[in-house]
Design an enzyme around this catalytic site. Sequence first.
Site, PDB file in Angstrom:
ATOM      1  N   LYS A  35       0.529  -1.033  -0.036  1.00  0.00           N
ATOM      2  CA  LYS A  35       0.589  -0.153  -0.335  1.00  0.00           C
ATOM      3  C   LYS A  35       0.729   1.265   0.113  1.00  0.00           C
ATOM      4  CE  LYS A  35      -4.612  -1.308   2.024  1.00  0.00           C
ATOM      5  NZ  LYS A  35      -4.933  -1.435   3.322  1.00  0.00           N
ATOM      6  N   ARG A 154     -18.798   7.491   4.787  1.00  0.00           N
ATOM      7  CA  ARG A 154     -19.648   7.116   3.634  1.00  0.00           C
ATOM      8  C   ARG A 154     -18.704   6.509   2.340  1.00  0.00           C
ATOM      9  NH1 ARG A 154     -24.536   9.763   1.725  1.00  0.00           N
ATOM     10  NH2 ARG A 154     -23.268  11.275   2.211  1.00  0.00           N
ATOM     11  N   GLU A 155     -18.000   5.228   2.500  1.00  0.00           N
ATOM     12  CA  GLU A 155     -17.410   4.777   1.503  1.00  0.00           C
ATOM     13  C   GLU A 155     -17.981   5.008   0.163  1.00  0.00           C
ATOM     14  OE1 GLU A 155     -16.215   0.399   1.279  1.00  0.00           O
ATOM     15  OE2 GLU A 155     -15.473   1.082   3.428  1.00  0.00           O
ATOM     16  N   LEU A 250     -34.542   4.329   3.449  1.00  0.00           N
ATOM     17  CA  LEU A 250     -35.726   4.131   3.306  1.00  0.00           C
ATOM     18  C   LEU A 250     -35.691   3.271   2.119  1.00  0.00           C
ATOM     19  CD1 LEU A 250     -38.396   6.420   5.312  1.00  0.00           C
ATOM     20  CD2 LEU A 250     -37.638   4.816   5.798  1.00  0.00           C
ATOM     21  N   ALA A 252     -36.140   0.072   0.748  1.00  0.00           N
ATOM     22  CA  ALA A 252     -36.111  -1.748   0.514  1.00  0.00           C
ATOM     23  C   ALA A 252     -35.212  -2.291  -0.571  1.00  0.00           C
ATOM     24  CB  ALA A 252     -37.159  -1.859   0.318  1.00  0.00           C
ATOM     25  N   CYS A 260     -18.727  -1.667   8.105  1.00  0.00           N
ATOM     26  CA  CYS A 260     -19.425  -1.322   9.550  1.00  0.00           C
ATOM     27  C   CYS A 260     -21.019  -1.822  10.222  1.00  0.00           C
ATOM     28  CB  CYS A 260     -19.476   0.303   9.013  1.00  0.00           C
ATOM     29  SG  CYS A 260     -17.477   0.888   8.422  1.00  0.00           S
ATOM     30  N   LYS A 263     -21.167  -5.463  11.630  1.00  0.00           N
ATOM     31  CA  LYS A 263     -20.016  -6.410  12.542  1.00  0.00           C
ATOM     32  C   LYS A 263     -20.107  -4.440  13.649  1.00  0.00           C
ATOM     33  CE  LYS A 263     -15.903  -2.620  11.816  1.00  0.00           C
ATOM     34  NZ  LYS A 263     -15.668  -1.818  12.680  1.00  0.00           N
ATOM     35  N   ARG A 327     -16.579  -6.172   1.240  1.00  0.00           N
ATOM     36  CA  ARG A 327     -16.671  -6.975   2.242  1.00  0.00           C
ATOM     37  C   ARG A 327     -18.244  -6.850   3.469  1.00  0.00           C
ATOM     38  NH1 ARG A 327     -12.334  -3.293   6.222  1.00  0.00           N
ATOM     39  NH2 ARG A 327     -12.845  -1.583   5.079  1.00  0.00           N
TER      40      ARG A 327
HETATM   41  N1  LIG Z   1     -14.516   2.268   5.992  1.00  0.00           N
HETATM   42  C1  LIG Z   1     -15.326   2.752   6.244  1.00  0.00           C
HETATM   43  O1  LIG Z   1     -16.444   3.295   5.255  1.00  0.00           O
HETATM   44  C2  LIG Z   1     -15.351   2.927   7.591  1.00  0.00           C
HETATM   45  C3  LIG Z   1     -16.510   4.478   7.964  1.00  0.00           C
HETATM   46  C4  LIG Z   1     -16.142   4.756   9.518  1.00  0.00           C
HETATM   47  C5  LIG Z   1     -15.456   4.070  10.677  1.00  0.00           C
HETATM   48  N2  LIG Z   1     -14.646   3.138  10.499  1.00  0.00           N
HETATM   49  C6  LIG Z   1     -13.991   2.458  10.819  1.00  0.00           C
HETATM   50  O2  LIG Z   1     -12.526   2.851  10.319  1.00  0.00           O
HETATM   51  C7  LIG Z   1     -11.741   1.822  11.350  1.00  0.00           C
HETATM   52  C8  LIG Z   1     -10.751   1.187  10.208  1.00  0.00           C
HETATM   53  O3  LIG Z   1     -11.461   0.837   8.825  1.00  0.00           O
HETATM   54  P1  LIG Z   1     -10.822   1.181   7.535  1.00  0.00           P
HETATM   55  O4  LIG Z   1     -11.993   0.174   6.470  1.00  0.00           O
HETATM   56  O5  LIG Z   1     -10.492   1.736   7.238  1.00  0.00           O
HETATM   57  O6  LIG Z   1     -10.267  -0.361   7.386  1.00  0.00           O
HETATM   58  P2  LIG Z   1      -9.350  -1.214   6.636  1.00  0.00           P
HETATM   59  O7  LIG Z   1      -8.814  -2.337   7.029  1.00  0.00           O
HETATM   60  O8  LIG Z   1      -9.541  -0.564   5.549  1.00  0.00           O
HETATM   61  O9  LIG Z   1      -7.841  -0.453   6.626  1.00  0.00           O
HETATM   62  C9  LIG Z   1      -7.135  -0.109   8.029  1.00  0.00           C
HETATM   63  C10 LIG Z   1      -5.388  -0.381   7.629  1.00  0.00           C
HETATM   64  O10 LIG Z   1      -4.510   0.090   8.679  1.00  0.00           O
HETATM   65  C11 LIG Z   1      -3.323  -1.320   9.005  1.00  0.00           C
HETATM   66  N3  LIG Z   1      -2.738  -1.385  10.074  1.00  0.00           N
HETATM   67  C12 LIG Z   1      -3.364  -2.858  10.998  1.00  0.00           C
HETATM   68  N4  LIG Z   1      -2.218  -2.753  11.493  1.00  0.00           N
HETATM   69  C13 LIG Z   1      -1.204  -1.623  11.631  1.00  0.00           C
HETATM   70  C14 LIG Z   1      -0.508  -0.903  13.005  1.00  0.00           C
HETATM   71  N5  LIG Z   1       0.078  -1.383  13.467  1.00  0.00           N
HETATM   72  N6  LIG Z   1       0.246   0.030  12.310  1.00  0.00           N
HETATM   73  C15 LIG Z   1       0.180   1.074  10.960  1.00  0.00           C
HETATM   74  N7  LIG Z   1      -1.391   0.111  10.282  1.00  0.00           N
HETATM   75  C16 LIG Z   1      -1.685  -0.897   9.999  1.00  0.00           C
HETATM   76  C17 LIG Z   1      -3.525  -1.763   7.677  1.00  0.00           C
HETATM   77  O11 LIG Z   1      -2.681  -2.586   6.960  1.00  0.00           O
HETATM   78  C18 LIG Z   1      -4.955  -1.282   6.804  1.00  0.00           C
HETATM   79  O12 LIG Z   1      -4.563  -0.728   5.430  1.00  0.00           O
HETATM   80  C19 LIG Z   1     -12.400   0.854  11.263  1.00  0.00           C
HETATM   81  O13 LIG Z   1     -12.669   0.468  13.351  1.00  0.00           O
HETATM   82  C20 LIG Z   1     -14.073   0.950  10.811  1.00  0.00           C
HETATM   83  O14 LIG Z   1     -15.060   0.436  11.895  1.00  0.00           O
HETATM   84  C21 LIG Z   1     -14.528   2.268   8.686  1.00  0.00           C
END
Ligand SMILES: NC(=O)c1ccc[n+]([C@@H]2O[C@H](COP(=O)([O-])OP(=O)(O)OC[C@H]3O[C@@H](n4cnc5c(N)ncnc54)[C@H](O)[C@@H]3O)[C@@H](O)[C@H]2O)c1
Length: 434
Positions: A35, A154-155, A250, A252, A260, A263, A327
């Site tokens: 990455k 939001r993604e 809303l 359906a 998210c 989980k 996911r």
């Molecule tokens: N994806 C979403 O839309 C979203 C929205 C809100 C909140 N969140 C929350 O945010 C958090 C991250 O979600 P995400 O979707 O970005 O995850 P992701 O899996 O896309 O990214 C996580 C990154 O962290 C890196 N990583 C892991 N351990 C590490 C370390 N020790 N040091 C440095 N980097 C490390 C991984 O290599 C990975 O690139 C989660 O808790 C998720 O629930 C996600």
Amino acid sequence: MKITITGTGYVGLVTGVCLSDVGHQITCYDIDQEKIDLLNSGQSPIYEPGLDELIQKNIQKGRLQFTSNVKEAYSGADCIFIAVGTPPNEDGSANLTYIENAAIEIAEHMTKDCIVVTKSTVPVGTNEHIGMIIQERLPVNLKVRIVSNPEFLREGSAIHDTFHGDRIVIGSDNQEAGKRIEEIYSPFKLPVVHTDLRSAEMIKYASNSFLALKISFINEIANLCEKVGGNIEQVARGVGLDKRIGNKFLQAGIGFGGSCFPKDINALNHLANEYDYDFKILKSVIDVNRLQKERLFHKAKEIFESLAGRKITILGLTFKPNTDDIRDAASLKLIQDLLLEDAVITVYDPVGMSKVEKLFGDKIQYAASAEDALAGSEAAFILTEWGEIKTLSLETFKSYMEKPILFDGRNCFTLEDAEKHGIHYYSIGRKPIV
Ligand SMILES: NC(=O)c1ccc[n+]([C@@H]2O[C@H](COP(=O)([O-])OP(=O)(O)OC[C@H]3O[C@@H](n4cnc5c(N)ncnc54)[C@H](O)[C@@H]3O)[C@@H](O)[C@H]2O)c1
């Protein structure tokens, strides 16, 4: 002020890039070398509209850098945002291994007093736990302050959401630390909600659970519409115009997925159990969504005597449009169910194909276009409402498929259109067209 972002996934990368865009000096750190290499070449490892351009712009301006070197990441940092994954454990609880490892590394490598901000979604009490992990390992001359700053982007619209979010939640037991984080965000000019640590953690879970509940609620109304008569699109419009309810969430459909909602509601339910609280509504939301994801599959099984050997098309694999994230996507469950029935599956998605291919390999076929995927097929499922999928003409289904039987999990077409084209059309919360 040196700001480090730990984790360059969907949250960390977008946060880091947007903070650099408003003028902060940002170092993004990830343990995934692939990455970091990609990012250093100006490319985003995730699909997120507009992100490549912002990365390149801010690298050029000298405000954004990427590293996999832990020393470089944490040495001299004034503020560290943790945005690593918190995936589900088998029992539904949040897996805190990544965040705990990050905390240990921070303690071992920070070189000055520092604010550690948790953006990852974590169960109530985790920030205190993180604080202890770091504190226990710190040299006596260094101080750490902990802030909980849950993320709501939001993604698919993550950049827009970061710049134009509804609120920034800053939870801290230290007022000064909370104020410093507010200053970092001040260029975004967004409403700020200051809370204690535990309330901030709960706000994130409560928000996602409530949105998930809204989706499951309208899906239940949709299922009932199919039985008693009524059209969920009309019902949702009539309900959503009530300002107390609102028209968001809303729509359906085939149920929610993604990294998210599933989980987070499972983690909240697990937390409730730990505290001996029976969270009845949340358990129902989980159940309703599980059944909703299987709904169109069961409909297909009812219609075809056997699915064995039948050529089935799936259009849309990602959990929603404008992301490459698969996911917990509805497609994964449907593919597994159809494989168990020995169906012959061809899939198409504008950006999600390679991730699905990594999971299913040559068990299914991958088409280069929606038309190719539909060619000769006996039934098609629509699972993600990508622009290019929902704007397909129903004539395309009719002319490419052997039998135009369409199971639409996203209600992309009107019943009139399906009738006009002579398609067998099964959607959610509306009468079937046969
Ligand atoms: N994806 C979403 O839309 C979203 C929205 C809100 C909140 N969140 C929350 O945010 C958090 C991250 O979600 P995400 O979707 O970005 O995850 P992701 O899996 O896309 O990214 C996580 C990154 O962290 C890196 N990583 C892991 N351990 C590490 C370390 N020790 N040091 C440095 N980097 C490390 C991984 O290599 C990975 O690139 C989660 O808790 C998720 O629930 C996600």
